[in-house]
Design an enzyme around this catalytic site. Structure first.
Site, mmCIF file in Angstrom:
data_model
loop_
_atom_site.group_PDB
_atom_site.id
_atom_site.type_symbol
_atom_site.label_atom_id
_atom_site.label_comp_id
_atom_site.label_asym_id
_atom_site.label_seq_id
_atom_site.Cartn_x
_atom_site.Cartn_y
_atom_site.Cartn_z
ATOM 1 C CD GLU A 198 -2.030 5.124 4.786
ATOM 2 O OE1 GLU A 198 -1.494 5.128 5.855
ATOM 3 O OE2 GLU A 198 -2.597 6.138 4.363
ATOM 4 C CE1 TYR A 216 -4.130 -1.677 5.679
ATOM 5 C CE2 TYR A 216 -2.809 0.357 5.092
ATOM 6 C CZ TYR A 216 -3.676 -0.815 4.811
ATOM 7 O OH TYR A 216 -3.389 -1.230 3.290
ATOM 8 C CB SER A 267 -0.761 0.164 1.354
ATOM 9 O OG SER A 267 -1.373 1.336 1.441
HETATM 10 P P1 NDP Z 1 -11.646 -4.463 2.173
HETATM 11 O O1 NDP Z 1 -11.403 -3.880 3.224
HETATM 12 O O2 NDP Z 1 -12.569 -4.217 1.135
HETATM 13 O O3 NDP Z 1 -11.370 -6.003 2.327
HETATM 14 C C1 NDP Z 1 -10.445 -6.784 3.190
HETATM 15 C C2 NDP Z 1 -10.655 -8.409 2.951
HETATM 16 O O4 NDP Z 1 -9.834 -8.884 3.939
HETATM 17 C C3 NDP Z 1 -12.165 -8.757 3.524
HETATM 18 O O5 NDP Z 1 -12.545 -9.585 2.491
HETATM 19 C C4 NDP Z 1 -11.911 -9.144 4.887
HETATM 20 O O6 NDP Z 1 -12.815 -10.062 5.319
HETATM 21 C C5 NDP Z 1 -10.706 -9.736 4.783
HETATM 22 N N1 NDP Z 1 -9.933 -9.984 6.001
HETATM 23 C C6 NDP Z 1 -10.066 -9.333 7.158
HETATM 24 N N2 NDP Z 1 -9.506 -10.005 8.133
HETATM 25 C C7 NDP Z 1 -9.198 -11.163 7.618
HETATM 26 C C8 NDP Z 1 -8.448 -12.340 8.274
HETATM 27 N N3 NDP Z 1 -8.312 -12.310 9.456
HETATM 28 N N4 NDP Z 1 -8.344 -13.390 7.453
HETATM 29 C C9 NDP Z 1 -8.614 -13.429 6.169
HETATM 30 N N5 NDP Z 1 -9.240 -12.417 5.600
HETATM 31 C C10 NDP Z 1 -9.629 -11.346 6.216
HETATM 32 O O7 NDP Z 1 -10.327 -4.077 1.228
HETATM 33 P P2 NDP Z 1 -9.593 -3.571 -0.294
HETATM 34 O O8 NDP Z 1 -10.563 -4.842 -1.116
HETATM 35 O O9 NDP Z 1 -10.121 -2.330 -0.461
HETATM 36 O O10 NDP Z 1 -8.350 -4.042 -0.390
HETATM 37 C C11 NDP Z 1 -7.566 -5.463 -0.543
HETATM 38 C C12 NDP Z 1 -6.264 -5.281 -0.321
HETATM 39 O O11 NDP Z 1 -5.689 -4.109 -0.759
HETATM 40 C C13 NDP Z 1 -6.138 -5.066 1.394
HETATM 41 O O12 NDP Z 1 -4.986 -5.822 1.893
HETATM 42 C C14 NDP Z 1 -5.639 -3.610 1.637
HETATM 43 O O13 NDP Z 1 -5.081 -3.504 2.741
HETATM 44 C C15 NDP Z 1 -5.001 -3.570 0.266
HETATM 45 N N6 NDP Z 1 -4.947 -2.080 -0.410
HETATM 46 C C16 NDP Z 1 -6.100 -1.522 -0.696
HETATM 47 C C17 NDP Z 1 -6.009 -0.249 -1.233
HETATM 48 C C18 NDP Z 1 -7.407 0.490 -1.591
HETATM 49 O O14 NDP Z 1 -7.328 1.703 -1.758
HETATM 50 N N7 NDP Z 1 -8.636 -0.167 -1.636
HETATM 51 C C19 NDP Z 1 -4.853 0.478 -1.421
HETATM 52 C C20 NDP Z 1 -3.625 -0.560 -1.003
HETATM 53 C C21 NDP Z 1 -3.713 -1.737 -0.582
HETATM 54 P P3 NDP Z 1 -14.489 -9.721 5.871
HETATM 55 O O15 NDP Z 1 -15.314 -9.344 4.731
HETATM 56 O O16 NDP Z 1 -14.792 -10.861 6.571
HETATM 57 O O17 NDP Z 1 -14.068 -8.703 6.816
HETATM 58 P P1 GDR Z 2 -6.796 5.697 3.438
HETATM 59 O O1 GDR Z 2 -8.375 5.986 3.120
HETATM 60 O O2 GDR Z 2 -6.570 5.989 5.053
HETATM 61 O O3 GDR Z 2 -6.114 6.426 2.654
HETATM 62 O O4 GDR Z 2 -6.478 4.253 3.303
HETATM 63 P P2 GDR Z 2 -9.740 6.699 3.820
HETATM 64 O O5 GDR Z 2 -10.607 6.967 2.760
HETATM 65 O O6 GDR Z 2 -10.087 6.194 5.285
HETATM 66 O O7 GDR Z 2 -8.984 8.094 4.177
HETATM 67 C C1 GDR Z 2 -8.216 9.129 3.239
HETATM 68 C C2 GDR Z 2 -8.168 10.339 3.793
HETATM 69 O O8 GDR Z 2 -9.379 10.969 4.020
HETATM 70 C C3 GDR Z 2 -9.222 11.841 5.259
HETATM 71 N N1 GDR Z 2 -10.658 12.010 6.103
HETATM 72 C C4 GDR Z 2 -11.345 11.013 6.201
HETATM 73 N N2 GDR Z 2 -11.468 9.549 6.465
HETATM 74 C C5 GDR Z 2 -12.402 8.830 6.782
HETATM 75 N N3 GDR Z 2 -12.300 7.520 6.552
HETATM 76 N N4 GDR Z 2 -13.328 9.313 7.232
HETATM 77 C C6 GDR Z 2 -13.657 10.534 7.543
HETATM 78 O O9 GDR Z 2 -14.652 11.177 8.005
HETATM 79 C C7 GDR Z 2 -12.206 11.442 6.726
HETATM 80 N N5 GDR Z 2 -12.221 12.752 6.661
HETATM 81 C C8 GDR Z 2 -10.944 12.849 6.364
HETATM 82 C C9 GDR Z 2 -8.277 10.659 6.168
HETATM 83 O O10 GDR Z 2 -7.597 11.545 7.221
HETATM 84 C C10 GDR Z 2 -7.253 10.468 5.130
HETATM 85 O O11 GDR Z 2 -6.256 11.352 5.050
HETATM 86 C C11 GDR Z 2 -6.991 3.584 2.440
HETATM 87 C C12 GDR Z 2 -7.508 1.932 2.551
HETATM 88 O O12 GDR Z 2 -7.887 1.397 1.676
HETATM 89 C C13 GDR Z 2 -6.049 1.573 2.943
HETATM 90 O O13 GDR Z 2 -6.201 -0.110 2.983
HETATM 91 C C14 GDR Z 2 -5.141 1.520 1.601
HETATM 92 O O14 GDR Z 2 -3.846 0.993 2.076
HETATM 93 C C15 GDR Z 2 -4.995 3.152 1.384
HETATM 94 O O15 GDR Z 2 -6.074 3.603 1.023
HETATM 95 C C16 GDR Z 2 -3.729 3.178 -0.028
#
Ligand code: NDP
Ligand code: GDR
Length: 329
Positions: A129, A151, A127
């Site tokens: 992050e 995270y 990520s």
């Molecule tokens: P989601 O939060 O939508 O999905 C996370 C998934 O992980 C869910 O299916 C959840 O299952 C599963 N999970 C949680 N805990 C466990 C566990 N103990 N064992 C097995 N599975 C588990 O995330 P995204 O689809 O958005 O992201 C996919 C991956 O990419 C994640 O690793 C995230 O950190 C990473 N990522 C995401 C980004 C983004 O912008 N979306 C950017 C960069 C990285 P359940 O539904 O049961 O909770």
């Molecule tokens: P992020 O996503 O932390 O980048 O992680 P999120 O959408 O939660 O936050 C993005 C930015 O928005 C600001 N923010 C708020 N965020 C949330 N959730 N709720 C609020 O009310 C709010 N107000 C302002 C946050 O401070 C932050 O700066 C996502 C996840 O998908 C991670 O798993 C992944 O790795 C990264 O993107 C890349």
């Protein structure tokens, strides 16, 4: 027919990736956790051809069982506790799932290969992050990692462990350093979906306002459907490697609000949005913007959906959903 096993199958990316792999003729297996996962129904409805296996990233034996059953050519490790804000309050659990869980997945694949002789290509969902307190702008594969949340720290561990397995055991293990990617399937706890859902409800008269945290943070937002394609491309290369996946364009939360409210014809949103310290993080990642030159040159990957189109897609999808739920037009 190639075979794939996906952890995190019930998440946003798991759904898009399974659709992509099914369309390419893969036999797809998905690992789902819990004895009565509430997302099972939606999963079965959206991707009925996915074979569901139960297991958990914190349980090595369950991963080994899933591998024995799926016999995958490709393993996509998408499972994680992925909500950054939650990770401060649940730092140990986040470390176990998002960090140590990667080690479990890598070990399970390594032991499966030793036992069966089957080579399995591995994808780790790293990520942006990990860049945290960014040391250069834009960020690429060589940028120093400086995570700012439990995270982010857990993801750095998983990232380096993936590289370590590649270097120690010659595993085909790639790490995709993906910047934020969103879609109508994004969880409502993340800011883009929180905004798109609220804007839809406000325009239908179902909600008065929206409470947010930091409006100055900047994110490089892309469309999840584009990003899962990059995951697949990484595993089709002869050699495993790490790639930054991003759009290269960053926007503030304010710009997100401009785009979302303008979709429903509201030009001045200031009367609808308030800020609450509850949503401000102990440490913020202020300026994320990625440089995906390597992915473009070696994978031939580029994002197709831009920011305005993405926000419009999300607001329109939420409008349709809210109209259906409320019966309002
Ligand atoms: P989601 O939060 O939508 O999905 C996370 C998934 O992980 C869910 O299916 C959840 O299952 C599963 N999970 C949680 N805990 C466990 C566990 N103990 N064992 C097995 N599975 C588990 O995330 P995204 O689809 O958005 O992201 C996919 C991956 O990419 C994640 O690793 C995230 O950190 C990473 N990522 C995401 C980004 C983004 O912008 N979306 C950017 C960069 C990285 P359940 O539904 O049961 O909770
Ligand atoms: P992020 O996503 O932390 O980048 O992680 P999120 O959408 O939660 O936050 C993005 C930015 O928005 C600001 N923010 C708020 N965020 C949330 N959730 N709720 C609020 O009310 C709010 N107000 C302002 C946050 O401070 C932050 O700066 C996502 C996840 O998908 C991670 O798993 C992944 O790795 C990264 O993107 C890349």
């Amino acid at each position: 027919m190639p075979r794939a096993l996906i952890t995190g199958i019930t998440g946003q990316d798991g759904l898009y990736l399974s659709e992509l792999l099914l369309s390419k003729g893969y036999e797809v297996y998905g690992l789902m956790r819990g004895q009565n996962n509430p997302k099972r129904e939606l999963l079965e409805q959206l991707v009925p051809d996915v074979h569901i296996l139960t297991g958990d990233l914190t349980d090595l034996a369950s991963l080994m069982r899933a591998l024995a059953e799926a016999r995958p050519d490709e393993f996509y490790n998408l499972g994680a506790i992925s909500f950054v804000a939650y990770s401060w309050e649940n730092a140990h659990l986040t470390t176990e799932v998002t960090g140590t869980g990667v080690l479990n997945a890598l070990e399970a694949v390594r032991l499966h290969t030793l036992a069966t002789g089957q080579d399995v290509r591995f994808y780790q969902a790293s990520s942006s992050e990990m860049f945290g307190k960014v040391q250069t702008v834009p960020q690429n594969e060589d940028t120093l990692l400086w995570p700012r949340s439990p995270y982010g720290v857990a993801k750095v561990y998983g990232h380096y462990m993936t590289i370590n397995f590649r270097e120690s055991y010659g595993m085909h293990a790639s790490s995709g350093v993906l910047f934020n990617h969103e879609s109508p399937r994004r969880g409502p706890e993340f800011v883009t979906r929180k905004v798109s859902q609220a804007v839809a409800r406000i325009s239908l008269g179902l909600q008065d306002g929206l409470v947010l945290g930091n409006l100055e943070a900047q994110r490089d937002w892309g469309f999840a459907g584009d990003y899962v394609e990059a995951m697949w491309l990484m595993l089709q290369q002869d050699a495993a490697d790490d790639y930054v996946i991003s759009t290269g364009v960053t926007h503030t939360i304010r710009a997100l609000l401009d785009a979302a409210f303008s979709t429903v014809g509201i030009d001045d949103w200031t009367g609808y949005v308030t800020q609450d310290p509850r949503f401000v993080r102990p440490a913020e990642v202020d300026l994320l913007v990625g440089d995906s030159t390597k992915a473009r040159e070696r994978l031939g990957w580029a994002p197709k959906v831009g920011f305005e189109e993405l926000v419009r897609m999300m607001v329109e999808s939420d409008l349709a959903e809210q109209r259906r739920i409320s019966g309002r037009s």
